[in-house]
Design a protein around this motif. Structure first.
Motif, mmCIF file in Angstrom:
data_model
loop_
_atom_site.group_PDB
_atom_site.id
_atom_site.type_symbol
_atom_site.label_atom_id
_atom_site.label_comp_id
_atom_site.label_asym_id
_atom_site.label_seq_id
_atom_site.Cartn_x
_atom_site.Cartn_y
_atom_site.Cartn_z
ATOM 1 N N SER A 59 -4.037 0.018 -1.405
ATOM 2 C CA SER A 59 -5.351 0.632 -1.200
ATOM 3 C C SER A 59 -6.018 0.946 -2.535
ATOM 4 O O SER A 59 -7.124 1.473 -2.558
ATOM 5 C CB SER A 59 -5.217 1.912 -0.368
ATOM 6 O OG SER A 59 -4.349 2.828 -1.002
ATOM 7 N N ALA A 89 -7.709 7.472 -2.123
ATOM 8 C CA ALA A 89 -7.385 6.651 -0.947
ATOM 9 C C ALA A 89 -5.875 6.653 -0.718
ATOM 10 O O ALA A 89 -5.103 6.433 -1.652
ATOM 11 C CB ALA A 89 -7.889 5.229 -1.140
ATOM 12 N N VAL A 136 -0.753 2.870 1.317
ATOM 13 C CA VAL A 136 -0.532 2.121 2.557
ATOM 14 C C VAL A 136 0.898 2.345 3.051
ATOM 15 O O VAL A 136 1.854 2.298 2.275
ATOM 16 C CB VAL A 136 -0.770 0.615 2.332
ATOM 17 C CG1 VAL A 136 -0.457 -0.170 3.604
ATOM 18 C CG2 VAL A 136 -2.213 0.363 1.893
#
Length: 295
Positions: A120, A161, A164
């Motif tokens: 990400s 962010a 993942v």
């Protein structure tokens, strides 16, 4: 049985500065379960550790909400606990794998392929360089991300962010066979993490420009005036997990990753062939050959 534990690290400070608390619990969980995956193990039990002496209740509520809202990524995990104790924010987890199914990398050979799974952006490492770039840019975390595409986001949102969680995707790939080694790209990134799964005497060649580097990493490099070599040593450069697989498995994985049905099933994941395992002429010392990038 495989155990792993870790704390959230310096990304926690950035979460506090941005006021984006909902994803930081996902980050620490992702680090742990992705580490467990490298053995071919399925994460089955997870505890998120939180200290009310260091972090306030409002922070805690948002962290827990973020974890619960991401339940789809955690679907393979049977039990998730929350523990309030003497930690700032950390996690430990347990995974299971049959003894004869442990992925060790010992059967990797020259000619096997490296399959990269997208990250990400800034998963875990490199936050000192992130802060340096931010200071040199003169921008604020609330300012728009320069060079971003798609939905406009702020610098803070791009940097925070969440990591993942590769559990469903990787377990599905493992179940179809041909996976010989798995490297979770954390501190040290591609240059340090890939050699750890290779047998002695083998190295790897990375193909340049075979995957998309996230806009926020391009921005960090530009404003921070960071050399390519340092970027590669510090950041994942858009690849969060690397699978070392047979050529046959590589073809299947890439076909599956571009299949509309599987894209929908896995939430839109992609996969890239980013390199291959290789030997070097004259390498007789039994040590790892460095990772090189093709010209």
């Amino acid at each position: 049985m495989v155990w792993s534990s870790y704390g959230v690290g310096s990304k926690l400070k950035l979460a506090i500065e941005t006021g984006i608390y909902e994803t930081i619990g996902i980050d620490v969980i992702a680090l742990i379960v992705n580490n467990i995956l490298t053995f071919g193990a399925k994460p089955t039990y997870l505890t998120l550790l939180y200290s009310s002496t260091l972090l306030d209740d409002a922070f805690c509520e948002k962290v827990i909400k973020g974890v619960l809202d991401d339940a789809d990524s955690l679907a393979a995990i049977k039990k998730v606990n929350f523990y309030f104790g003497e930690y700032d924010l950390g996690c430990f987890a347990k995974g299971i794998v049959k003894k004869d199914s442990v992925i060790t990398g010992k059967n990797i050979v020259a000619g096997d392929y490296l399959i990269g799974l997208p990250s990400s952006a800034v998963h875990w490492s490199g936050f000192s360089l992130v802060r340096r770039a931010l200071a040199q840019s003169g921008l604020l975390l609330k300012d728009p991300l320069p060079g971003g595409s798609g939905k406009p986001i702020t610098l803070g949102e791009a940097l925070i962010a969440p990591t993942v969680i590769y559990v469903k995707q990787v377990l599905d790939i493992i179940s179809k066979g041909g996976v010989k080694g798995i490297a979770h790209i954390t501190g040290g990134d591609l240059m340090d993490n890939i050699p750890r799964v290779l047998p002695r005497g083998l190295g790897a060649t990375i193909y340049r420009d075979t995957w998309e580097v996230p806009a926020v990493l391009k921005w960090i490099q530009e404003v921070g005036r960071i050399e390519d070599a340092e970027m590669r040593r510090t950041f994942d450069m858009g690849i969060g997990m690397v699978l070392v697989v047979s050529p046959e498995a590589a073809s299947r994985i890439l076909q599956d990753a571009t299949s509309k049905t599987l894209l929908e099933r896995h939430g839109g994941y992609l996969a890239y062939t980013i390199g291959e395992v290789s030997t070097r002429e004259g390498d007789n010392d039994g040590e790892h050959v460095p990772i090189i990038y093709d010209s």
